[in-house]
Design a protein around this motif. Sequence first.
Motif, mmCIF file in Angstrom:
data_model
loop_
_atom_site.group_PDB
_atom_site.id
_atom_site.type_symbol
_atom_site.label_atom_id
_atom_site.label_comp_id
_atom_site.label_asym_id
_atom_site.label_seq_id
_atom_site.Cartn_x
_atom_site.Cartn_y
_atom_site.Cartn_z
ATOM 1 N N PHE A 574 79.930 -4.462 -18.040
ATOM 2 C CA PHE A 574 79.213 -5.747 -17.772
ATOM 3 C C PHE A 574 78.913 -6.553 -19.137
ATOM 4 O O PHE A 574 79.109 -5.933 -20.240
ATOM 5 N N THR A 575 78.280 -7.615 -18.893
ATOM 6 C CA THR A 575 77.766 -8.332 -20.122
ATOM 7 C C THR A 575 76.216 -8.853 -19.850
ATOM 8 O O THR A 575 76.090 -9.092 -18.795
ATOM 9 N N VAL A 576 75.569 -8.607 -21.009
ATOM 10 C CA VAL A 576 73.996 -9.052 -21.079
ATOM 11 C C VAL A 576 73.945 -10.075 -21.794
ATOM 12 O O VAL A 576 74.734 -10.260 -22.949
ATOM 13 N N THR A 577 72.798 -10.932 -21.760
ATOM 14 C CA THR A 577 72.324 -12.017 -22.663
ATOM 15 C C THR A 577 70.918 -11.558 -23.025
ATOM 16 O O THR A 577 70.140 -11.697 -22.077
ATOM 17 N N SER A 578 70.699 -11.355 -24.461
ATOM 18 C CA SER A 578 69.347 -11.510 -24.607
ATOM 19 C C SER A 578 68.967 -12.835 -25.340
ATOM 20 O O SER A 578 69.818 -13.501 -26.031
ATOM 21 N N ASP A 579 67.768 -13.092 -25.039
ATOM 22 C CA ASP A 579 67.153 -14.302 -25.711
ATOM 23 C C ASP A 579 66.691 -14.040 -26.949
ATOM 24 O O ASP A 579 66.842 -13.186 -27.435
ATOM 25 N N GLY A 580 66.229 -15.254 -27.546
ATOM 26 C CA GLY A 580 65.727 -15.222 -29.009
ATOM 27 C C GLY A 580 64.349 -14.757 -29.194
ATOM 28 O O GLY A 580 63.799 -14.828 -30.147
#
Length: 730
Positions: A574-580
Amino acid sequence: MNRVEGQEKVTGQATYTADAVVADLAYAAVVQSQVSHGQVTEESLRRSAQAAAAEPGVLHVVTPLNCPSLQVLPRDLTFDFPIERRPPLTDLEVHHVGQHMAVVVADTPENAAAAAERMQLDYVRRPARLRMSEVPEADRYRPDHFVKLTAEKLQDRRGAEAEPEGAVRISTHHRTSLNAHYPIELSATIAAWTGDRLTVHDTTRWISGERRVLAGYLGIPQDNIRILSPLVGGAFGSKSFLWMHVVLCAVAARAVGRPVKLVLTRAQMFSSTGHRPRTEQQLTLVADDRGRLLSTEQHTLTETSPVAHFCEPVGLSARILYSSPRLVTSHSVAPINAPTPCFMRGPGEAPGLFALESAMDELAYALRVDPIVLRLTNDAALDQATGKPWSAKHLRECFEQSADRFGWAARELVPRSLRRDGVQVGWGMATATYPGRRMPSGCGVATTADGAVRFSAATHEIGTGVRTVMRQVAADAAGISLASAHFDSGDSQFAQAPYSGASQTSATVGSAVHQAGTEWKRRLVGWLADLDGWAGADSVDIGNGVVTRAGRPVMSVAEVLRDGGDPLAQRLSFTVTSDGGAEGSAVSQSFGAHFCEVEVDEDLGKATVTRWVATMDCGRVLNPKLARNQVMGGITFGIGMALYEQVSYDPHTAQLIGEYYLPTHADVPEYDIAFIDRPDYGLDPLGIRGIGEIGACGVPAAIANAVFHATGKRLRDLPITLEMLMGEPS
C-alpha cells in the motif's frame, strides 16, 4: 549500522547517473558564452554550427536558430526558487559568461567535445554589471521571505524605531566570497524518448520538482516523464534544482531520435549548477553594561543573476538566536551579469552566523567577559519571531559539554597570549543553529510472500545515509528484522517526496516511512487476530521479526508471510502520505556549539585548524555513526569557507582564473563530536531534527574568533588570506 551501499561505493560498484547503461547512446557537449552581456550574432551561429556539423561523428547541433520552442514556466516555480525564467536557447541574448549557447551531439563524447570547441561565436557586447556596487539602488529588490517559507521573513523589525543608547555599541562590516559547491560527482544527464514519453537519468536531489519543471519547459504532461536518480555523489545544494543542461539534453535526444548523455566538465560546473553568492553585511549590536543585548541590526546585500531569483537568507539567525528587544534585519538583492546562485550548505546561516558570531565575540571583548558568558546572558528562552516556546532546546548544555572537553576554562582572554613552537595559537568558539523542518511525503510498501518488505519513496541518496536510516526506521516501526526491510529511492514512480535539502529528509521521509511501518504492523496483527485459534489483536505483537502472543514468541514474521501467501502480501502492499506536521504551539530549532584551536604562522601567513570540539542538539540521533559523519563534513565545509574557498575570476571579463582551493585531509584536525541526543517530538513522531546543515553553521566565525585570539587581528572578510594574516593587527 553501516551504510547499506557503503561497500559498493568504496569498491567502485555503485551506480551513479553517468554509469547508467542505456543502449544506442549519443553524446552531447554544451557550448558556452565567453562574454558577460550582449548578443550573439546570427551569422556566427550559422557559420559555427555548420563547421561543427561537418566534424567527424557529429549528429546534430542545436542553437537558438533551430531549437524547438520551449515554454516559460509558471510564476510559482520561479518567483522564489532559483529556477530560470528564461528557457535556454530562447533568443540571441547573452546574460552571463557560461550561458549555454549551443549543444553538439555526436557518436562519442570526444567527438562532441571536439566539435563544440570548433564553435567560435561573435558577439555584440554591452556593458555588464559584474559587482553588486555597480547595480543602482533602483535596480535592486527586497524579497519578503525565503523561498516559499513565508514565516522566514527577510525584512523584519521589532521593538523601538530608533536605536537605543547602550554601554557598548559594535558596528562591523563583513564580506563573504563566491563559493562553489564542488561535488565529487559531475552533473550528468541521460535523456531517452519512447514516443512522447521521456525518461531522464539525472544527478538531482529533487525528483518530483524536476519532473514538474521539465514538463513545464517542454510543454508535456508530467505523467509522460520519469526521473531516475540512483545515487548522487555529493550535491551541497548544486543538484537541488533543474538546470538548463537537463532541458537541452532532452531537446537533443528528441532531435536525434536516440538517447543522449551529457556530462558537464568541471569548469562548466562553476557556471552551470549554481553557487553561494557573495554577501556584504552591516551588523550592529548594542548592549548594556551587564552584556544584555538592547538592539540587533543585520543588513545584507547579496546578488543574483538577471534570469532567476535567489536571495541568500543571511539574517534569519539574528531573528531568533539571541534575546534582543529591538531587531532590524533586511536583505537587498542586486541582479548582476553572472550565473544563477542557489542553496549551498547552511544557506543563509553559514555566512550570516559568520558576521553575527564574530560580532558577538567582538562585543565580549569590549565588555571584557567570556564569549560563552555573553551568549548565555542573551540566551533566548523562546522564538522571538513568533513568541512561541522552543519544542526543545539544550544550547546551554552544548556550551558546557564542549567547553569542558575543550578545556576552555584555561583560556586567557588577552589576544596573543598563547604561543607554541614559534607560532601563535588561538582559541575561538561560536554558536550553531538551523531550523527543524518537515514537509509532506509519501511512502510505498511492497510485500512479497518470500518475506521481503520493500519501502520506497521518490527521495534521494546524496551520500548522507538516507537509505540506511530509512531501513532502520522501517524495520523498527514494522517490527521486522533489518534483513527483511529494504528501502528504495531515486525514482519518480515511487511515492512523491520533496527535495533533499534544508536538513529535512530524515524528518520528512522518515515520518512517512514510520507511518507506513506502523500501518504495516497494524495490518499484519489484524490478519493474525482474525485467524482461528488466535486470541484477538490485543494479545498479538510483532518485534524484531518475531510474532508474540501474550508476550510469548509464537512464530517468525517470515513464516506468517509464507503461510499467508499472495492474499496477505497484497494486504501488506500500500502507500501512505505523511503531512508536513501541524503548526504547533512550539517551534523546532536545532542548536550547537563549535570550539576550535588554530595555529597561525605569521611569517608564512598560514592558519591551521589543529583541534575541534563540537556538541550538537538535534533531537534524537537515529544513527550515531552517520550523524557524526554529517557533522564532520559540515565542519570541513566551514573550514573551507573560512580559509580556502573563493571563485577567482577576471574582474573585467568574468572569466574563471586560477584554482579553487578546498580543505584536504591534511588541513583538518581530528574531530571530537558529541550529541545531546534527546528526542524532540515537536516536529515528527521520530523525535528528530536535521543534522546535514548545522555542522557548517558557525564554523567560519569560530575560526575567525580563534585567529583574533591568536593574533589580535579582527578579520571580517572570507576567506582569511595570507595577506590578511601578514598584515597589521586591527
